[in-house]
Design an enzyme around this catalytic site. Sequence first.
Site, PDB file in Angstrom:
ATOM      1  N   LEU A  49       5.847  -6.294  39.853  1.00 20.23           N
ATOM      2  CA  LEU A  49       5.772  -7.742  39.699  1.00 20.23           C
ATOM      3  C   LEU A  49       5.960  -8.354  41.080  1.00 20.23           C
ATOM      4  O   LEU A  49       6.699  -7.819  41.908  1.00 20.23           O
ATOM      5  CB  LEU A  49       6.878  -8.258  38.768  1.00 20.23           C
ATOM      6  N   ASP A  50       5.310  -9.492  41.307  1.00 23.25           N
ATOM      7  CA  ASP A  50       5.541 -10.212  42.549  1.00 23.25           C
ATOM      8  C   ASP A  50       7.020 -10.561  42.674  1.00 23.25           C
ATOM      9  O   ASP A  50       7.729 -10.702  41.668  1.00 23.25           O
ATOM     10  CB  ASP A  50       4.724 -11.511  42.574  1.00 23.25           C
ATOM     11  N   ARG A  51       7.465 -10.731  43.908  1.00 20.98           N
ATOM     12  CA  ARG A  51       8.872 -11.061  44.161  1.00 20.98           C
ATOM     13  C   ARG A  51       9.327 -12.256  43.324  1.00 20.98           C
ATOM     14  O   ARG A  51      10.412 -12.253  42.743  1.00 20.98           O
ATOM     15  CB  ARG A  51       9.065 -11.363  45.645  1.00 20.98           C
ATOM     16  N   THR A  76       8.035 -13.484  40.550  1.00 16.62           N
ATOM     17  CA  THR A  76       7.727 -13.407  39.131  1.00 16.62           C
ATOM     18  C   THR A  76       8.859 -12.657  38.444  1.00 16.62           C
ATOM     19  O   THR A  76       9.276 -11.600  38.908  1.00 16.62           O
ATOM     20  CB  THR A  76       6.387 -12.682  38.891  1.00 16.62           C
ATOM     21  N   ARG A 116      -2.282 -16.225  38.443  1.00 11.33           N
ATOM     22  CA  ARG A 116      -2.104 -17.380  39.327  1.00 11.33           C
ATOM     23  C   ARG A 116      -3.446 -17.940  39.802  1.00 11.33           C
ATOM     24  O   ARG A 116      -3.671 -19.164  39.824  1.00 11.33           O
ATOM     25  CB  ARG A 116      -1.217 -16.989  40.503  1.00 11.33           C
TER      26      ARG A 116
END
Length: 330
Positions: free
Chosen positions: A145-147, A149, A247
């Site tokens: 996961l993105d930082r 998220t 996104r």
Amino acid sequence: MKEILITKENAGQRVDKFVRKYLNDAPLSLLYKTFRKKDIKVNGHWVDIQYILKENDCLRIYLSDAIIEEYSHPKIIEKLPFPHQIIYEDENILAVLKPSGLLVHGDESEKRITLTNQVLSYLMQKGEYDPSKQHGFIPAPAHRLDRNTSGLVLFGKNLPTLQSLLELFKSKEQITKTYLALVVGRVNKDGEINAPLLKDEKEGKVRIGSVKEGAKEAHTKYYVKQKLNDYTLLEIEILTGRTHQIRVHMASIGHPVAGDPKYGNFIKNREFKEKFHYDSQFLHAYSITFHKVEGPLSYLSNRTLVAPLLEKEERILKQLPLNERSEESR
């Protein structure tokens, strides 16, 4: 010379990957030179780098004891706190609720406090992982996961499990991943977006592109959960797993994720941050459903793991004026 008996935990991987993990400080040039010189043998026979290790194989590395000692160092696991909610755990899998702001893996800005390091510390303290004995395998996340998220992250505790999870996430045929996203504007009905995505490495961003220029297929479905003043809470299902897919897709239809610093509405982002003191995009990996799963994880068939929203996201939703509630429209 070093002789290693391959255990169940280390079986099922390519021999070169095992040797790279065992001699974790050795330069790649030395490792592949050792293979070329046929100084890596299994059960008394030379093997090439693509050989898949089996349980009870006898692996011999024909390097001097001094070289092996120099380049073989167990991974040092620092004792770290583990403040995260465990969604599910058994002998094979650990499912963790990651908060926004925390990296799954380290990068140049932060190498120490990461979700992976915290999980390794947790497993070591439980006695389920011993880096001094398990040179060839390190428990790891099956996806990222993105930082900024939040949400559900699955870790494989052993190699067969991790390989099975990686294959499930790659094929996407036996699992369904859903997210919750607060997006800018009023979304009146469910929909889907099927638009290829192209990654710009220089800019560190993703945009919608064409297949001719190298863009990869990306397919997103979204369902209206709550209609709020100036915002809509969506449940989003991704049928492909492209970088920044949700996104970019939501921004492309004029409904960017609230707080998104790369693809968002910067005026609305500033208002959102000032009002809620929220520094992340409001995007949460909500659930993973296992359908009919084959292999070692078949016992998870028809099971759904759900990571609830964290308190700060729940608090934001309660503060936003609610115009009408929209139930799931599947």
